[in-house]
Design an enzyme around this catalytic site. Structure first.
Site, PDB file in Angstrom:
ATOM      1  CG  ASP A 211     110.001  95.618  49.206  1.00 48.65           C
ATOM      2  OD1 ASP A 211     109.945  96.701  48.738  1.00 48.65           O
ATOM      3  OD2 ASP A 211     110.002  94.702  48.925  1.00 48.65           O
TER       4      ASP A 211
ATOM      5  CG  ASP B 136     106.227  93.635  47.107  1.00 50.43           C
ATOM      6  OD1 ASP B 136     106.864  93.721  46.004  1.00 50.43           O
ATOM      7  OD2 ASP B 136     106.105  92.572  47.601  1.00 50.43           O
TER       8      ASP B 136
ATOM      9  CG  HIS C  73     102.403  92.204  44.447  1.00 50.05           C
ATOM     10  ND1 HIS C  73     103.442  92.224  43.483  1.00 50.05           N
ATOM     11  CD2 HIS C  73     102.805  91.669  45.710  1.00 50.05           C
ATOM     12  CE1 HIS C  73     104.369  91.512  44.121  1.00 50.05           C
ATOM     13  NE2 HIS C  73     104.199  91.483  45.432  1.00 50.05           N
TER      14      HIS C  73
ATOM     15  CG  HIS D 227     101.336  89.631  41.542  1.00 46.37           C
ATOM     16  ND1 HIS D 227     102.549  88.775  42.136  1.00 46.37           N
ATOM     17  CD2 HIS D 227     101.944  90.384  40.919  1.00 46.37           C
ATOM     18  CE1 HIS D 227     103.548  89.169  41.471  1.00 46.37           C
ATOM     19  NE2 HIS D 227     103.266  90.027  40.461  1.00 46.37           N
TER      20      HIS D 227
ATOM     21  CG  HIS E 177     102.514  89.783  49.677  1.00 45.72           C
ATOM     22  ND1 HIS E 177     102.572  88.807  49.120  1.00 45.72           N
ATOM     23  CD2 HIS E 177     103.585  90.436  49.426  1.00 45.72           C
ATOM     24  CE1 HIS E 177     103.368  88.768  47.932  1.00 45.72           C
ATOM     25  NE2 HIS E 177     104.148  89.728  48.229  1.00 45.72           N
TER      26      HIS E 177
ATOM     27  CE  LYS F  84     110.747  95.719  45.696  1.00 41.16           C
ATOM     28  NZ  LYS F  84     110.429  94.293  46.184  1.00 41.16           N
TER      29      LYS F  84
ATOM     30  CB  CYS G  72     113.129  92.382  48.698  1.00 42.37           C
ATOM     31  SG  CYS G  72     111.557  91.469  48.160  1.00 42.37           S
TER      32      CYS G  72
END
Length: 199
Positions: free
Chosen positions: A3, A41, A43, A47, A76, A101, A146
């Protein structure tokens, strides 16, 4: 590489202090690595982890979800946004896999192996096993979220895990980085400096 994205760098929507300092050691290590995996990441808008989705709630609070307590964050790493892009200067040309993810609207995902409901798999463990890989060298953001979850899940999957201490940074809310490092150590995660790998 976990990330290392614009929204987690200084000036980003969910900036990790000194987050951009990980880029140079990560790039140096990537040149030596036999295999590189990058997580991102990713999203959808609205989310479940975004405080903006929950009226009256503020970032860095918590809510209860069916899978447990969920931290609330500023919006974010929204899919396709500049904030979700990998950091400028991050060398990913040797990546065999870029794993996105946190794509399910109703489930967060810190770990590169399992989503926060602890049942939905990302497929990373199978990917690594198919290639005969047994040892993971973790870098990226953030140490206390994470990185922590990824390290613990990797150990639970039977992988050896090494944390490169100068190639990670954390949010560090109320000592969360030191707690994360202790938890990882108890799980058998080794810590090393990137210069030791270079040598």
């Amino acid at each position: 590489m976990v990330d290392v994205q614009n929204d987690f760098l200084p000036g980003g929507a969910l900036a990790v202090p000194d987050g951009d300092a990980v880029i140079a050691p990560i790039n140096r290590l990537a040149r030596h690595a036999p295999h590189v995996v990058v997580t991102q990441d990713w999203h959808p808008t609205g989310h479940v982890s975004f405080a903006s989705r929950h009226p009256g709630k503020m970032p860095f609070g918590k809510i209860a979800l069916p899978y447990g307590d969920q931290a609330l964050w500023p919006d974010h790493c929204v899919q396709g946004s500049p904030g979700a892009e990998l950091a400028p200067g991050l060398e990913v040309s040797r990546a065999g896999l870029i794993l996105r993810k946190g794509t399910q609207p109703g489930v967060d995902s810190y770990s590169a192996f399992l989503e926060a409901d602890r049942t939905a798999r990302t497929g990373l463990a199978a990917y690594l096993r198919e290639r005969g890989l047994t040892r993971l060298v973790l870098t990226g953001l953030a140490t206390d979220f994470c990185i922590l979850w990824t390290a613990l899940d990797a150990r639970a999957e039977g992988f050896d895990v090494v944390l490169v201490e100068d190639a990670v940074r954390g949010i560090d809310a109320d000592g969360s980085v030191s707690r994360a490092l202790e938890t990882m150590a108890q799980a058998g995660v080794e810590r090393i400096h990137s210069q030791a790998i270079d040598a």
